[in-house]
Design a protein around this motif. Structure first.
Motif, PDB file in Angstrom:
ATOM      1  N   THR A   1       5.875   5.386   8.810  1.00  0.00           N
ATOM      2  CA  THR A   1       4.620   4.788   8.035  1.00  0.00           C
ATOM      3  C   THR A   1       3.499   5.399   9.052  1.00  0.00           C
ATOM      4  N   ASP A   2       2.217   4.812   8.754  1.00  0.00           N
ATOM      5  CA  ASP A   2       1.127   5.354   9.260  1.00  0.00           C
ATOM      6  C   ASP A   2       0.520   4.291   9.925  1.00  0.00           C
ATOM      7  N   GLU A   3      -0.231   4.578  11.069  1.00  0.00           N
ATOM      8  CA  GLU A   3      -0.877   3.575  11.932  1.00  0.00           C
ATOM      9  C   GLU A   3      -1.679   2.399  11.142  1.00  0.00           C
ATOM     10  N   ASN A   4      -2.289   2.660   9.941  1.00  0.00           N
ATOM     11  CA  ASN A   4      -3.083   1.568   9.580  1.00  0.00           C
ATOM     12  C   ASN A   4      -1.880   0.651   8.918  1.00  0.00           C
ATOM     13  N   VAL A   5      -0.996   1.044   8.181  1.00  0.00           N
ATOM     14  CA  VAL A   5      -0.003   0.414   7.367  1.00  0.00           C
ATOM     15  C   VAL A   5       0.804  -0.407   8.463  1.00  0.00           C
TER      16      VAL A   5
ATOM     17  N   GLY B   1      -3.810   9.541   6.990  1.00  0.00           N
ATOM     18  CA  GLY B   1      -4.793  10.266   6.450  1.00  0.00           C
ATOM     19  C   GLY B   1      -4.198  11.697   5.980  1.00  0.00           C
ATOM     20  N   GLU B   2      -4.798  12.012   4.827  1.00  0.00           N
ATOM     21  CA  GLU B   2      -4.832  13.463   4.180  1.00  0.00           C
ATOM     22  C   GLU B   2      -4.492  14.560   5.398  1.00  0.00           C
ATOM     23  N   ALA B   3      -5.619  14.566   6.465  1.00  0.00           N
ATOM     24  CA  ALA B   3      -5.611  15.673   7.500  1.00  0.00           C
ATOM     25  C   ALA B   3      -4.323  15.835   8.096  1.00  0.00           C
ATOM     26  N   PHE B   4      -3.493  14.861   8.042  1.00  0.00           N
ATOM     27  CA  PHE B   4      -2.367  15.045   8.706  1.00  0.00           C
ATOM     28  C   PHE B   4      -1.020  15.098   7.835  1.00  0.00           C
ATOM     29  N   LYS B   5      -1.339  15.548   6.528  1.00  0.00           N
ATOM     30  CA  LYS B   5      -0.097  15.885   5.678  1.00  0.00           C
ATOM     31  C   LYS B   5      -0.015  17.175   5.951  1.00  0.00           C
ATOM     32  N   THR B   6       0.470  17.876   6.999  1.00  0.00           N
ATOM     33  CA  THR B   6       0.499  19.176   7.472  1.00  0.00           C
ATOM     34  C   THR B   6       1.986  19.356   7.959  1.00  0.00           C
TER      35      THR B   6
ATOM     36  N   GLY C   1       1.323   4.939   2.004  1.00  0.00           N
ATOM     37  CA  GLY C   1       0.519   5.561   0.658  1.00  0.00           C
ATOM     38  C   GLY C   1       1.198   6.964   0.221  1.00  0.00           C
ATOM     39  N   GLY C   2       0.450   7.684  -0.520  1.00  0.00           N
ATOM     40  CA  GLY C   2       0.942   8.885  -0.928  1.00  0.00           C
ATOM     41  C   GLY C   2       1.343   9.902   0.024  1.00  0.00           C
ATOM     42  N   VAL C   3       0.380   9.918   1.313  1.00  0.00           N
ATOM     43  CA  VAL C   3       0.703  10.855   2.117  1.00  0.00           C
ATOM     44  C   VAL C   3       2.082  10.664   2.890  1.00  0.00           C
TER      45      VAL C   3
ATOM     46  N   THR D   1       4.547   9.158   1.422  1.00  0.00           N
ATOM     47  CA  THR D   1       5.803   9.312   0.789  1.00  0.00           C
ATOM     48  C   THR D   1       6.131  10.654   0.403  1.00  0.00           C
ATOM     49  N   ASP D   2       4.817  11.480   0.458  1.00  0.00           N
ATOM     50  CA  ASP D   2       5.074  13.043   0.283  1.00  0.00           C
ATOM     51  C   ASP D   2       5.438  13.429   1.650  1.00  0.00           C
ATOM     52  N   LEU D   3       5.129  13.222   2.774  1.00  0.00           N
ATOM     53  CA  LEU D   3       5.587  13.625   3.993  1.00  0.00           C
ATOM     54  C   LEU D   3       7.245  13.357   4.055  1.00  0.00           C
TER      55      LEU D   3
ATOM     56  N   PRO E   1       6.221   1.942  -1.497  1.00  0.00           N
ATOM     57  CA  PRO E   1       4.812   2.395  -1.592  1.00  0.00           C
ATOM     58  C   PRO E   1       4.015   1.222  -1.199  1.00  0.00           C
ATOM     59  N   THR E   2       3.011   1.490  -0.562  1.00  0.00           N
ATOM     60  CA  THR E   2       1.810   0.564  -0.058  1.00  0.00           C
ATOM     61  C   THR E   2       0.356   0.458  -0.573  1.00  0.00           C
ATOM     62  N   THR E   3       0.106   1.685  -1.450  1.00  0.00           N
ATOM     63  CA  THR E   3      -0.963   1.847  -1.858  1.00  0.00           C
ATOM     64  C   THR E   3      -0.701   1.725  -3.484  1.00  0.00           C
ATOM     65  N   LEU E   4      -1.940   1.119  -4.215  1.00  0.00           N
ATOM     66  CA  LEU E   4      -1.795   1.213  -5.644  1.00  0.00           C
ATOM     67  C   LEU E   4      -1.690   2.595  -6.212  1.00  0.00           C
TER      68      LEU E   4
ATOM     69  N   GLY F   1       9.550  12.629  -7.326  1.00  0.00           N
ATOM     70  CA  GLY F   1      10.324  13.811  -6.483  1.00  0.00           C
ATOM     71  C   GLY F   1       9.644  14.647  -6.170  1.00  0.00           C
ATOM     72  N   LYS F   2       8.257  14.956  -6.337  1.00  0.00           N
ATOM     73  CA  LYS F   2       7.395  16.025  -5.876  1.00  0.00           C
ATOM     74  C   LYS F   2       7.132  15.579  -4.490  1.00  0.00           C
ATOM     75  N   ASN F   3       7.591  16.198  -3.174  1.00  0.00           N
ATOM     76  CA  ASN F   3       7.107  16.071  -1.885  1.00  0.00           C
ATOM     77  C   ASN F   3       6.380  17.328  -1.214  1.00  0.00           C
TER      78      ASN F   3
ATOM     79  N   ILE G   1       2.989  -7.415  -1.514  1.00  0.00           N
ATOM     80  CA  ILE G   1       2.474  -8.089  -0.393  1.00  0.00           C
ATOM     81  C   ILE G   1       1.507  -7.101   0.313  1.00  0.00           C
ATOM     82  N   PHE G   2       1.814  -5.742   0.322  1.00  0.00           N
ATOM     83  CA  PHE G   2       1.158  -4.826   0.989  1.00  0.00           C
ATOM     84  C   PHE G   2      -0.511  -4.827   0.423  1.00  0.00           C
ATOM     85  N   LEU G   3      -0.542  -4.978  -0.746  1.00  0.00           N
ATOM     86  CA  LEU G   3      -1.736  -4.948  -1.307  1.00  0.00           C
ATOM     87  C   LEU G   3      -2.812  -5.858  -0.877  1.00  0.00           C
ATOM     88  N   ASN G   4      -2.354  -6.892  -0.133  1.00  0.00           N
ATOM     89  CA  ASN G   4      -3.334  -7.857   0.306  1.00  0.00           C
ATOM     90  C   ASN G   4      -4.087  -7.003   1.349  1.00  0.00           C
ATOM     91  N   THR G   5      -3.682  -6.043   1.989  1.00  0.00           N
ATOM     92  CA  THR G   5      -4.672  -5.477   2.956  1.00  0.00           C
ATOM     93  C   THR G   5      -5.194  -4.369   2.371  1.00  0.00           C
ATOM     94  N   LEU G   6      -4.945  -3.708   1.455  1.00  0.00           N
ATOM     95  CA  LEU G   6      -5.649  -2.681   0.745  1.00  0.00           C
ATOM     96  C   LEU G   6      -7.178  -2.588   0.733  1.00  0.00           C
TER      97      LEU G   6
HETATM   98  N1  NAD Z   1       4.055  13.358  -5.050  1.00  0.00           N
HETATM   99  C1  NAD Z   1       3.350  12.951  -6.094  1.00  0.00           C
HETATM  100  O1  NAD Z   1       3.790  13.214  -7.157  1.00  0.00           O
HETATM  101  C2  NAD Z   1       1.714  12.779  -5.772  1.00  0.00           C
HETATM  102  C3  NAD Z   1       1.127  11.913  -6.786  1.00  0.00           C
HETATM  103  C4  NAD Z   1      -0.020  11.680  -6.415  1.00  0.00           C
HETATM  104  C5  NAD Z   1      -0.680  11.617  -5.196  1.00  0.00           C
HETATM  105  N2  NAD Z   1      -0.015  12.309  -4.314  1.00  0.00           N
HETATM  106  C6  NAD Z   1      -0.464  12.320  -2.875  1.00  0.00           C
HETATM  107  O2  NAD Z   1      -0.729  11.151  -2.495  1.00  0.00           O
HETATM  108  C7  NAD Z   1      -1.869  11.181  -1.307  1.00  0.00           C
HETATM  109  C8  NAD Z   1      -2.902  10.021  -1.889  1.00  0.00           C
HETATM  110  O3  NAD Z   1      -2.081   8.893  -1.788  1.00  0.00           O
HETATM  111  P1  NAD Z   1      -2.974   7.550  -0.988  1.00  0.00           P
HETATM  112  O4  NAD Z   1      -4.085   7.386  -1.849  1.00  0.00           O
HETATM  113  O5  NAD Z   1      -2.013   6.612  -1.265  1.00  0.00           O
HETATM  114  O6  NAD Z   1      -3.280   8.027   0.264  1.00  0.00           O
HETATM  115  P2  NAD Z   1      -2.911   7.566   1.847  1.00  0.00           P
HETATM  116  O7  NAD Z   1      -1.281   7.561   2.033  1.00  0.00           O
HETATM  117  O8  NAD Z   1      -3.735   8.326   2.854  1.00  0.00           O
HETATM  118  O9  NAD Z   1      -3.426   6.070   1.915  1.00  0.00           O
HETATM  119  C9  NAD Z   1      -4.810   5.815   1.843  1.00  0.00           C
HETATM  120  C10 NAD Z   1      -5.019   4.914   3.053  1.00  0.00           C
HETATM  121  O10 NAD Z   1      -4.755   3.786   2.875  1.00  0.00           O
HETATM  122  C11 NAD Z   1      -4.195   3.085   4.270  1.00  0.00           C
HETATM  123  N3  NAD Z   1      -3.159   2.283   3.522  1.00  0.00           N
HETATM  124  C12 NAD Z   1      -1.832   2.567   3.075  1.00  0.00           C
HETATM  125  N4  NAD Z   1      -1.356   1.303   2.832  1.00  0.00           N
HETATM  126  C13 NAD Z   1      -2.088   0.244   3.127  1.00  0.00           C
HETATM  127  C14 NAD Z   1      -2.131  -1.131   2.950  1.00  0.00           C
HETATM  128  N5  NAD Z   1      -1.234  -1.693   2.276  1.00  0.00           N
HETATM  129  N6  NAD Z   1      -3.055  -1.831   3.691  1.00  0.00           N
HETATM  130  C15 NAD Z   1      -4.027  -1.108   4.353  1.00  0.00           C
HETATM  131  N7  NAD Z   1      -3.954   0.140   4.465  1.00  0.00           N
HETATM  132  C16 NAD Z   1      -3.441   0.865   3.704  1.00  0.00           C
HETATM  133  C17 NAD Z   1      -3.410   4.451   4.759  1.00  0.00           C
HETATM  134  O11 NAD Z   1      -3.189   4.319   6.078  1.00  0.00           O
HETATM  135  C18 NAD Z   1      -4.664   5.574   4.281  1.00  0.00           C
HETATM  136  O12 NAD Z   1      -5.654   5.255   5.483  1.00  0.00           O
HETATM  137  C19 NAD Z   1      -2.365  12.741  -1.439  1.00  0.00           C
HETATM  138  O13 NAD Z   1      -2.052  13.462  -0.383  1.00  0.00           O
HETATM  139  C20 NAD Z   1      -1.720  13.189  -2.784  1.00  0.00           C
HETATM  140  O14 NAD Z   1      -1.493  14.590  -2.845  1.00  0.00           O
HETATM  141  C21 NAD Z   1       1.285  12.804  -4.458  1.00  0.00           C
END
Ligand code: NAD
Ligand code: ZN
Length: 339
Positions: A37-41, A60-65, A92-94, A96-98, A116-119, A129-131, A156-161
Motif C-alpha cells: 500500500t502507500d503511506e496515505n492509504v 504518488g506517480e513519481a514513485f511508480k518506478t 490507487g492505480g499507482v 495496483t500497477d506496481l 482498489p481504494t481510489t475511484l 491486467g496492464k501493470n 469504505i476507502f472512499l470516505n477518505t478520498l
Molecule cells: N493499469 C491500468 O489499466 C491503468 C488504468 C488507468 C490508470 N492507471 C494508472 O493509475 C495511476 C493513477 O491512479 P490513481 O489516480 O488511483 O493514483 P494514486 O494511486 O496515486 O492515488 C492518488 C492519491 O490518492 C491517495 N489515496 C488512494 N486511496 C486513498 C484513500 N482511500 N483515501 C485517501 N487517499 C487515498 C494516494 O495515496 C495518492 O496520493 C496512474 O499511474 C495510471 O497510469 C493504470
C-alpha cells in the motif's frame, strides 16, 4: 459474498463488488499474503492492515518506478516470500500497477489481487491486467499484461478520498460514457459530483456499471488488437501532457479528451464537443489548456499506440461511439500544431 468471475486467456479474475476488506480471509490464506500500500492509504486506514504483513510505499506517480520495484523486491526477500506468496495491492492505480508488475516478475510470477481504494482504480486501473511502471516522462513504458486473481471492492476507502481524486476518477467514468455508453453520459450530465459523493447507493451502482464496461471490453480484446484501444480515448495526448506538466492522470486525460473531441470534429464531423467539454467542467476537470505543442508532440510520437508511421488515435463518431483512426504522424503533427 457476491462473486462474479471473468475469464481471460490464461486466468480468470473473481470480482467481489461492494464487499469488505474483512472478507479477504475467506478468499485467500492471509498467512501467505503480503500487502502493498502507500503511506496515505496506510495512514488513513491503519487499523484495516492490523496483523497483515505490509509493505508501505511512498505515495504518488513519481514513485511508480523501477527503483520502487527494486525496493519492494528486497522487502519481499526479507519476508522470505516464495512462489506461494500472494501479493495484495491496496491503493490507487499507482499501487495496483506496481503490485501487478512486481508480482509478475518476482520468481517469474506469483499470484496477486487488488483492493482498489481510489475511484479511478475501482473503475479502471485495477481492471484489465496492464501493470507497469514509468521511465522518466514515458508513462507505463515498461510492463506486462497479466490478470489479477481477484479484485475486491470496499467502499469504505472512499470516505477518505480527497476531492481531487474524485475528479480523477470521474475523468475515466466520463471516458467510458463517451466511447461506450450514451445513456450514462446523459445521467452524468444531469448530476454533479456532490450527488455521487453523498449517495452511497448511486456511487456504488456507477462504479459497478463502469467496472463492467471495462471488464467487458478487456475480456473481448485482452491484448488490445481492436476494441480495447478505445479505452485510450484522451490518453494519447493526455499521457504526453501528464508527466511534462505535472498534471494528475485525470486532468491530463480530460484535456486529452477535449482535444480528441476537437480532432473528431475536424476529421469525422463529430458534433458534440461542447457537450463533452461541459460535462468535464461540471466534474471539476480542465479542458482547453495552453501547452508547448512541439515538446508535447515529441513525447506523443513515442506513444505505445504508434504503429510504424501512424498513431491509432481514438475519436468519437458520436457520444457513446468511439472509433480507432490511424493518423499518419506527419498529419497529426499539423493537427496538433494548429489546435
Ligand atoms: N493499469 C491500468 O489499466 C491503468 C488504468 C488507468 C490508470 N492507471 C494508472 O493509475 C495511476 C493513477 O491512479 P490513481 O489516480 O488511483 O493514483 P494514486 O494511486 O496515486 O492515488 C492518488 C492519491 O490518492 C491517495 N489515496 C488512494 N486511496 C486513498 C484513500 N482511500 N483515501 C485517501 N487517499 C487515498 C494516494 O495515496 C495518492 O496520493 C496512474 O499511474 C495510471 O497510469 C493504470
Ligand atoms: Zn487512464
Amino acid at each position: 459474498m457476491v462473486k462474479q468471475t471473468f475469464k481471460f486467456s490464461t486466468t480468470s479474475t473473481d470480482i467481489f463488488l461492494a464487499n469488505g476488506i474483512s472478507h479477504l480471509k475467506e478468499l485467500i490464506d492471509i498467512k501467505k499474503a503480503i500487502f502493498i500500500t502507500d503511506e496515505n492509504v496506510f495512514a488513513a486506514h491503519q487499523k484495516r492492515f492490523k496483523n497483515f504483513r505490509t509493505i508501505v510505499l511512498k505515495a504518488g506517480e513519481a514513485f511508480k518506478t523501477q527503483s520502487t520495484v527494486n525496493s519492494v523486491i528486497e522487502q519481499l526477500i526479507a519476508y522470505e516470500a516464495d512462489r506461494k506468496t500472494i501479493l495484495v495491492g491496496v491503493g490507487g492505480g499507482v499501487i495496483t500497477d506496481l503490485t501487478g508488475y512486481v508480482a509478475s516478475i518476482y520468481m517469474r510470477g506469483i499470484q496477486f489481487g487488488f483492493v482498489p481504494t481510489t475511484l479511478l482504480a475501482l473503475v479502471d486501473a485495477s481492471i484489465g491486467g496492464k501493470n507497469g511502471i514509468d521511465v522518466g516522462v514515458y508513462k507505463n513504458i515498461v510492463g506486462v499484461t497479466r490478470q489479477p486473481s481477484f479484485i475486491l471492492h470496499d467502499m469504505i476507502f472512499l470516505n477518505t478520498l480527497p476531492e481531487a481524486e474524485w475528479q480523477n476518477g470521474f475523468a475515466e467514468i466520463i471516458k467510458h460514457a463517451c466511447i461506450k455508453d450514451a445513456a450514462m453520459f446523459k445521467e452524468l450530465k444531469s448530476h454533479q459530483m456532490k450527488f455521487y459523493q453523498s449517495k452511497k447507493k448511486e456511487i456504488c451502482t456507477l462504479i459497478q456499471r463502469n467496472a463492467k464496461i471495462k471488464l467487458k471490453v478487456v475480456q473481448a480484446d485482452e491484448f488490445e488488437q481492436a476494441d480495447r484501444k478505445l479505452l485510450n480515448f484522451g490518453h494519447t495526448l493526455g499521457h504526453a501532457l501528464e508527466n511534462q506538466y505535472e498534471l494528475s492522470h485525470g486532468q491530463a486525460i480530460s484535456i486529452g479528451m477535449t482535444y480528441a473531441s476537437e480532432i473528431s470534429q475536424q476529421l469525422l464531423g463529430f458534433k458534440q464537443t461542447e457537450d463533452v467539454v461541459k460535462v468535464l467542467e461540471q466534474y471539476g476537470l480542465p479542458t482547453y489548456a495552453a501547452f508547448n505543442k512541439e515538446k508535447v508532440f515529441a513525447v506523443l510520437k513515442m506513444d505505445k499506440k504508434r504503429a510504424n508511421q501512424d498513431i491509432n488515435y481514438i475519436l468519437l463518431e458520436k457520444i457513446g461511439k468511439g472509433i480507432v483512426l490511424p493518423i499518419p504522424l506527419s498529419d497529426l503533427e499539423k493537427i496538433i500544431t494548429n489546435l
